[in-house]
Each structure stands twice: as structure tokens, then as C-alpha cells.
Design a protein around this motif. Structure first.
Motif, PDB file in Angstrom:
ATOM      1  N   LEU A  42       0.832  -1.205   0.000  1.00 45.39           N
ATOM      2  CA  LEU A  42       0.000   0.000   0.000  1.00 45.39           C
ATOM      3  C   LEU A  42       0.865   1.253   0.000  1.00 45.39           C
ATOM      4  N   LEU A  43       1.846   1.308   0.885  1.00 46.44           N
ATOM      5  CA  LEU A  43       2.663   2.508   0.986  1.00 46.44           C
ATOM      6  C   LEU A  43       3.530   2.718  -0.250  1.00 46.44           C
ATOM      7  N   SER A  44       4.050   1.629  -0.815  1.00 44.37           N
ATOM      8  CA  SER A  44       4.875   1.782  -2.023  1.00 44.37           C
ATOM      9  C   SER A  44       4.038   2.278  -3.195  1.00 44.37           C
ATOM     10  N   HIS A  45       2.815   1.762  -3.338  1.00 46.17           N
ATOM     11  CA  HIS A  45       1.940   2.247  -4.411  1.00 46.17           C
ATOM     12  C   HIS A  45       1.417   3.644  -4.111  1.00 46.17           C
ATOM     13  N   ALA A  46       1.283   3.974  -2.824  1.00 47.68           N
ATOM     14  CA  ALA A  46       0.793   5.302  -2.459  1.00 47.68           C
ATOM     15  C   ALA A  46       1.804   6.391  -2.761  1.00 47.68           C
ATOM     16  N   THR A  47       3.076   6.031  -2.882  1.00 51.28           N
ATOM     17  CA  THR A  47       4.070   7.053  -3.222  1.00 51.28           C
ATOM     18  C   THR A  47       3.935   7.533  -4.659  1.00 51.28           C
ATOM     19  N   TYR A  48       3.349   6.717  -5.511  1.00 49.86           N
ATOM     20  CA  TYR A  48       3.322   7.037  -6.941  1.00 49.86           C
ATOM     21  C   TYR A  48       2.560   8.316  -7.247  1.00 49.86           C
ATOM     22  N   PRO A  49       1.316   8.519  -6.743  1.00 48.84           N
ATOM     23  CA  PRO A  49       0.653   9.786  -7.014  1.00 48.84           C
ATOM     24  C   PRO A  49       1.371  10.971  -6.398  1.00 48.84           C
ATOM     25  N   GLY A  50       2.028  10.760  -5.226  1.00 46.60           N
ATOM     26  CA  GLY A  50       2.787  11.851  -4.626  1.00 46.60           C
ATOM     27  C   GLY A  50       3.969  12.255  -5.476  1.00 46.60           C
ATOM     28  N   VAL A  75       3.756  13.014   1.641  1.00 46.58           N
ATOM     29  CA  VAL A  75       2.383  13.455   1.886  1.00 46.58           C
ATOM     30  C   VAL A  75       1.379  12.383   1.459  1.00 46.58           C
ATOM     31  N   SER A  76       1.578  11.794   0.288  1.00 47.30           N
ATOM     32  CA  SER A  76       0.634  10.778  -0.190  1.00 47.30           C
ATOM     33  C   SER A  76       0.686   9.524   0.676  1.00 47.30           C
ATOM     34  N   CYS A  77       1.871   9.145   1.175  1.00 47.53           N
ATOM     35  CA  CYS A  77       1.976   7.986   2.078  1.00 47.53           C
ATOM     36  C   CYS A  77       1.252   8.256   3.392  1.00 47.53           C
ATOM     37  N   GLY A 109      -1.947   7.919  -9.567  1.00 44.51           N
ATOM     38  CA  GLY A 109      -0.580   8.150 -10.031  1.00 44.51           C
ATOM     39  C   GLY A 109      -0.444   7.988 -11.524  1.00 44.51           C
ATOM     40  N   LEU A 110      -1.121   6.999 -12.106  1.00 46.91           N
ATOM     41  CA  LEU A 110      -1.066   6.803 -13.559  1.00 46.91           C
ATOM     42  C   LEU A 110      -1.698   7.966 -14.304  1.00 46.91           C
ATOM     43  N   LEU A 111      -2.794   8.489 -13.779  1.00 41.33           N
ATOM     44  CA  LEU A 111      -3.438   9.641 -14.426  1.00 41.33           C
ATOM     45  C   LEU A 111      -2.533  10.863 -14.408  1.00 41.33           C
ATOM     46  N   LEU A 112      -1.922  11.130 -13.250  1.00 43.46           N
ATOM     47  CA  LEU A 112      -1.030  12.283 -13.154  1.00 43.46           C
ATOM     48  C   LEU A 112       0.215  12.105 -14.026  1.00 43.46           C
ATOM     49  N   ILE A 196      10.696   3.674   2.592  1.00 41.77           N
ATOM     50  CA  ILE A 196      10.050   3.372   1.313  1.00 41.77           C
ATOM     51  C   ILE A 196      10.374   4.442   0.273  1.00 41.77           C
ATOM     52  N   ILE A 197      10.252   5.713   0.685  1.00 40.30           N
ATOM     53  CA  ILE A 197      10.482   6.807  -0.269  1.00 40.30           C
ATOM     54  C   ILE A 197      11.915   6.794  -0.777  1.00 40.30           C
ATOM     55  N   ILE A 198      12.863   6.629   0.137  1.00 47.05           N
ATOM     56  CA  ILE A 198      14.270   6.623  -0.281  1.00 47.05           C
ATOM     57  C   ILE A 198      14.608   5.346  -1.048  1.00 47.05           C
ATOM     58  N   GLY A 199      13.976   4.243  -0.655  1.00 45.26           N
ATOM     59  CA  GLY A 199      14.254   2.981  -1.338  1.00 45.26           C
ATOM     60  C   GLY A 199      13.736   2.918  -2.752  1.00 45.26           C
ATOM     61  N   ILE A 200      12.810   3.812  -3.097  1.00 44.33           N
ATOM     62  CA  ILE A 200      12.273   3.839  -4.462  1.00 44.33           C
ATOM     63  C   ILE A 200      13.385   4.061  -5.473  1.00 44.33           C
ATOM     64  N   ARG A 201      14.381   4.861  -5.094  1.00 49.27           N
ATOM     65  CA  ARG A 201      15.471   5.150  -6.028  1.00 49.27           C
ATOM     66  C   ARG A 201      16.286   3.900  -6.351  1.00 49.27           C
ATOM     67  N   SER A 202      16.309   2.943  -5.429  1.00 50.63           N
ATOM     68  CA  SER A 202      17.090   1.725  -5.645  1.00 50.63           C
ATOM     69  C   SER A 202      16.289   0.639  -6.343  1.00 50.63           C
TER      70      SER A 202
END
Length: 427
Positions: A42-50, A75-77, A109-112, A196-202
Motif C-alpha cells: 500500500l505505501l509503495s503504491h501510495a508514493t506514486y501519485p505523490g 504526503v501521499s503515504c 498516479g497513472l493519471l497524473l 520506502i520513499i528513499i528505497g524507491i530510487r534503488s
């Protein structure tokens, strides 16, 4: 391998991935022990619209992307966590609430992102790095941020270890005693979202959730306490980040002209998944192999004790013993050879009989069997007609201490419910 730590081309990506995987492994303990593994998804997918919203806002101002992306994702998480609590208070099941929010946030997130693709191609390409992960673009500044996050995570777990232990293993006591510490909840949520947010880059949006669950799932099979679980989970995450990056870099350097490329993010996740498989197979106490060995040893000992008990009354032929034990001919051959090597049985032609040591062991099993029969009839109200098959299974599960306690409880009985004598206890 030392060049990975000193070469400016690989140093930042290598160290950064190891640090963030270490931090993700530690924070994954919280959601794993709370049985909320889907929360990582949930949190990893929630970062996408943010992330996408941060990119959209960046098109209207000159604010740097390195600030917009993490802020929007945070904020989105936080919004996803708040909505999850709201839905759970409305009596919606946890899985249904998480699945609904996960798909909803990802769709936004896909729409944005679609809007951003037509609005600004440069920012859209930066977004794609977050979606799939791009370790190669990490800088030394990122490594410093990752190191600070790891240090803060370690300090948080060390300073509040006792309260974390209460909230993870005895939440009912926390509610009853009204000693729930909101500080622990808030900071655990902050560190989890930050990992999660920082790990997205990896690893990217789709794979970062695996780095929260896989290391702790592997460590759970080996750890014996919460402290060891934190340490092992972090080390497994660190090892996954290390080996995933190493194999990815070696694959590029080892191929002529760099024609073959394995992305570091998926490699890290695959290594973590491999650790889970290996731990579930070969963990010393809880692994499948260890359990299979214990089951085999117990069944072998039970068959040996049944054999001794069957030979206690009279000599039997090999064919009779094979039929009683229900073993294949080849299995029975090795079985009776093993008992002969232990000095429990001897053979005369095609017949088997007990040695002196075998008789002692056989009488001990008979004693256990009849003690259990007395216990079941006197204390469990089991009919004497039905007690035999139950005692057949229980006779193999007894220790010297349990034998003493059972003998004392039954006041040293001399006969079983069928008026058969109970052999005396061997010293």
C-alpha cells in the motif's frame, strides 16, 4: 571488490543501495510482526501519485525535483495511512481497505503521470527513474542521507526497544494499562515511510515493498528473539543490496562491450527472495529440512520401539516383523541391520529375538504404554476398551522427568486397566 567502495562511478550506488536495504530490513520487522505485510505494498503504491504530483507542481515553478518528489511521496503515504485508519474504524476488513486504497492511489498516479508525459517530457523521464529504480544515478549526497536514516533507525530501535516489544507482542496489555506511547507509533511510521520513499530510487515503486518483507521473512526462520530479528533482518537486507549490486556490476564488466545488463533493483529483490527460500529450507530449527529430519527420527524411533515391544513376548520371523511394522522389504533390511548394530536384537536364521539390552528397552516401552492407559482411564475418563490405540501413540512421547511425574500422580500403579502387570521402573 574494493574498487566498488572507492571508484566514484560505483561507490555511491553501491553504498546507497546497501544502506537503504539495511534500513528497509529493520523497518520491515514492524509490519511483519503486526501481520500487515500488505501495508508495504500500500505505501509503495501510495508514493506514486505523490511523486507524480510533485512532478506536476514542478512544471509550474522552479523548485528542484529532489525536493518535490520526496515531499509529494511523503504526503501521499501519510494520507494513505490516515485513510486506512479511517476505513478500519468503519469496520471494513484490513485486506479490503488496503487493496482498495492501493489500487486507487496507483490509478491516481497513472493519471497524473499521463498528464505529466504531455506536459514536460524531462520531468516525466525523471518520474520513470522512480518507477523502475535507477541506482546508477545516486550521488555521494544521497549516501549521506541514507546513512543518517540508518543511524536514526538504529537509535530509535535501541532507545525504545522495550516499548516496541510491548506494542508488537502484547498490544492488549498496552490498551488495558493505557500506556500506549504515541511517540513510538509516530516515529515508526515516519521511519517506515522514509525507508520506502528513499528505497524507491534503488528498487522502484513496484519492488521496494519486497525489501521490507523479504529480509524479515528470512530472518524470522533463524532469529530467536526480537533483538536478533532486528539485527538479522537488517543484515539480510544489507547482504541483498550488496550482492544484487555486485552481480549487476560484474555482469556488465564481465561481458564484452557491456552487451548484457541486469538491473540492480530486480537483482536485489531476487537475492532477497532467494534468502527467504534458503532460510525456509535450511534454517537450523524451523527449516523444512530440519523438520523433516526430526520427523524421520521420531518415526524411526517409534518403529524401533514397536519392534522391541512386538518381540518382547516371543520370537518372530522377519516376514512377521515386516508385516507388523509395515515397511518395504529394502527399508526393513536396513532397519533390522541398524538394530543389530545397536545390540538390541539378534537373528537365528530367519527369526529375530531380543538381547538383554533389547529386553530392557522393550519392558520400558511396555511400562510407558500401560502407565498411559492408567492415566487415560483414571484422569481423562477414557473407556478401557478404547484406551489402547491412544496409548500406542503416547508411549513414544515421554521423558524421564515425565515418567517420574506420571508415576507419582498415579501413585505407582502395579496393574493397567486390563489387569496386566506394569513393569518396574528402570534406574
Amino acid at each position: 571488490m574494493s574498487f566498488l567502495l572507492f571508484d566514484p562511478l560505483y561507490r555511491a550506488s553501491f553504498l546507497g543501495s546497501c544502506l537503504i536495504c539495511f534500513c528497509a530490513g529493520i523497518m520491515g520487522v514492524f509490519i511483519f510482526l503486526q501481520k500487515r505485510a500488505l501495508l508495504s505494498e500500500l505505501l509503495s503504491h501510495a508514493t506514486y501519485p505523490g511523486l507524480a504530483l510533485g512532478g506536476v507542481l514542478a512544471t509550474f515553478s522552479n523548485t528542484p525535483l529532489w525536493f518535490r518528489f520526496p515531499l509529494g511521496a511523503f504526503v501521499s503515504c501519510a494520507l494513505a495511512l490516515w485513510l486506512l485508519q479511517v476505513l478500519e474504524k468503519q469496520k471494513l476488513s484490513q485486506d479490503a481497505a488496503m487493496s482498495t486504497l492501493m489500487s486507487g492511489f496507483f490509478a491516481c498516479g497513472l493519471l497524473l503521470t499521463s498528464y505529466l508525459q504531455n506536459k514536460d517530457a524531462r520531468i516525466f523521464l525523471e518520474m520513470q527513474k522512480c518507477f523502475f529504480g535507477e541506482v546508477a544515478t545516486l550521488l555521494d549526497e544521497h549516501v549521506i542521507v541514507y546513512a543518517i536514516l540508518c543511524f536514526g533507525t538504529i537509535c530509535f530501535c535501541y532507545l525504545f526497544y522495550r516499548k516496541i516489544q510491548w506494542q508488537l507482542f502484547d498490544p492488549q496489555y498496552i490498551k488495558i494499562s493505557c500506556s500506549k506511547d504515541r511517540f513510538v507509533d509516530i516515529f515508526s511510521g515516519i521511519f517506515l515511510i522514509a525507508a520506502i520513499i528513499i528505497g524507491i530510487r534503488s528498487c522502484g515503486v513496484l519492488l521496494v515493498s519486497a525489501m521490507l518483507i523479504a529480509p524479515v521473512a528470512a530472518a524470522r526462520m533463524v532469529a530467536s528473539s526480537l533483538a536478533s530479528l532486528f539485527v538479522l533482518s537488517g543484515l539480510f537486507g544489507l547482504f541483498s543490496g550488496f550482492l544484487g549490486n555486485y552481480l549487476s556490476i560484474m555482469c556488465v564488466l564481465g561481458r564484452e562491450n557491456g552487451k548484457m545488463f541486469l538491473p540492480p533493483g530486480p537483482m536485489i529483490v531476487l537475492i532477497a527472495g532467494l534468502l527467504v527460500v534458503l532460510s525456509y529450507l535450511f534454517a537450523p530449527q524451523k527449516g523444512l529440512l530440519a523438520k523433516s529430519i526430526r520427523i524421520f527420527q521420531f518415526r524411526f524411533r517409534a518403529a524401533q520401539e514397536n519392534c522391541l515391544k512386538a518381540l518382547c513376548s516371543k520370537e518372530r520371523s522377519l516376514a512377521e516383523m515386516q508385516s507388523i511394522l509395515r515397511l518395504h522389504r529394502l527399508s526393513f533390511f536396513f532397519f533390522q541391520r541398524h538394530m543389530k548394530r545397536e545390540g538390541l536384537v539378534q537373528g537365528k536364521g530367519r527369526d529375530l529375538h531380543l538381547t538383554e539390552e533389547g529386553k530392557k528397552r522393550a519392558l520400558r516401552i511396555v511400562r510407558f504404554h500401560r502407565l498411559w492407559e492408567v492415566y487415560l482411564t483414571k484422569h481423562m475418563d477414557v473407556s478401557a476398551k478404547n484406551v489402547h490405540p491412544i496409548a500406542e501413540e503416547m508411549e513414544h512421547v515421554i521423558t524421564p522427568d515425565l515418567e517420574k511425574r506420571l508415576d507419582h500422580l498415579l501413585q505407582k500403579p502395579e496393574f493397567d486397566p486390563h489387569d496386566q502387570p506394569i513393569p518396574k521402573r528402570f534406574s
